[in-house]
Design an enzyme around this catalytic site. Sequence first.
Site: not given
Length: 647
Positions: A243, A549, A601
């Site tokens: 991320s 996602d 995610h």
Amino acid sequence: MTSVLRFRFRKSCSNNETTFRSYETSKVIKKQYEKSKTIGRQRWWCVNSCCWFIGCMCSTWWVLLFLYNCWPVSLGGMIEPEPPGVRLKNEGLTAVHPVVLVPGMITGGLELWEGRPCSRGLFRKRLWGGSFAEAVKRPLCWFEHLALDNETGLDPPGIRVRPIPGLIGADYFVTGYFVWAVLIENLASIGYEGKNMYLATYDWRLSFQNTEIRDRSLSRLKLNIELMYATNGNKKVVVVPHSMGVNYFIHFLKWVETPPPMGGGGGPGWCAKYIKSIMNIGPAFLGIPKAVSTMFSAEGREIASIRAMDPGLLDSEILGLKTMEHIMRMSRTWDSVISLLPKGGEAVWGDLDSSPDDGHECLLERKSYFQSNSSKHRTKYGRMISFGKTASEQNSSKLHKNSPMEVMQAIKSATCGEVWTEYGEINWNNIQKLADNKAYTTETFIDLLRFVAPKTMQRGEAQFSFGIAKDLDDPKYAHYKYWSNPLETKLPDAPDMEIYSLYGVGIPTERSYVYKLSPSERCNSIPFRIDSSAKGQCLRGGIYYADGDESIPVISAGFMCAKGWRGKTRFNPSGSATYVREYQHKTPSLLQGRGLESGGHVDIMGNVALIEDVLRVAAGESALGDRIYSDILKMSDRVNIELYSQS
């Protein structure tokens, strides 16, 4: 006799009048009582709703946690699948390259080292991550200690909150909710442990350069990579960021080779010597739309959904909660939110008429999220913020086209005492002007933020940039504010280094927003909110969705490895190999467990296929190749960015 009758008649009338007056009085009292009961019910309705919601959430969480821990391994002939680490170990894979894990935003734990009197008893206790008990026990104290100084972006006086070091810092977010734990366990199955695996925790609230200035986090990351290289047979390191950790590590790549005092002094060959592969999980290379709504109104999908179910829950002034204002006040001090604003402007994210990911059909696995795709209007994702559904759909010729700086001729009126959110310095007439402009793209939204959050943006733009470099050899790009933007910096000279983009697809992901004015004009309130009643093509609850996602749209996660860095481009002059590995989301069954085939995610960190890819590269395999399910190649071809130098 006549006088007696007259007396009795008068007495009777008097008694009737008294009775009538008593009756009328009782009616008034009854009405006042009923009114007071109604007011009381209204006054406590929001509090009861809040308590009911929290109670349901807590009860559901503990029931699910109980079932998770007590459910038998084998039930009705079902057998728990063999972990990929065990299977690959049986195939002969063993640890070869040291592994560095870089967590993203929010998932790393934070603990208290120094605080105000209200934090007594919390020394070295988790303020972020874990149980979040303190957020319930003393919420105002909790907000105060997690906020940073709004001018410096560093610690407020008398407060020190620091990242929790080691693997425990980000293995689980809360009890039972894994982040890195499953990947760590599978790495351990093929021989990894503390000597060849390192989790690079850092304070994710800070700007990337400030993590070095305050905590020396970048220096510790550099030294640990060098140490593991030297103590593991001079084997290059495999780095696995997640991320926002991807953007953090891109910043590190430039920092480590830059001379001091701005950089780490490793020299131009450092990355080529020490790094084998970078396996970016759920990368936010080009930012995320979620950062737009967070900065503008402290909202996202989850908050908008709660407001739709119970409009008063987050906005009540009962007990002085002001939940949304506190969230905005805190989050706007986090430079990490600013780091995630969309990068690349209209070339990547689209203008008022079109965008590279237009034409997306909202017939994903979670198709129940959307209405029928029969609307005659084509989704215009480039309008990052629209005021009203009509403005998000109509022809751009019918929209106001004044620049935000022309529209925003503000007459500031600081009438709210201590200003919390910077909205307290804008009068309502100018708030209305902002909404009258109807639609904002990524570029005009930056101008909008400069107006509604001037102090925040002044601090943030000293740390980050969001454009596209015309000439990467311009000396100005030697400044650290450009280093985390892959469109304003070069990859290091490391032709043998591999770069992977690993991300999920097939989940509706926030892409743009329909807003409305908030009904409240109270002091220091947030004047804008997502219009949760807006529905339509790819539109649910005021949010337009695209493929991704759940947090990162495909265009942000995939473009750089699919095209921006593919081959010897001006952003990748040494031609480091790049690969796109997508994971098609499959919703798990109730008994299957979280993450096994998820493209979510965070849940993707438990995806069997992703774990296997990471383990194979760590064990020495190279060039896994592309695996693509989405339209990322078509989207990338529509991005109008010059990839090759004009010379």
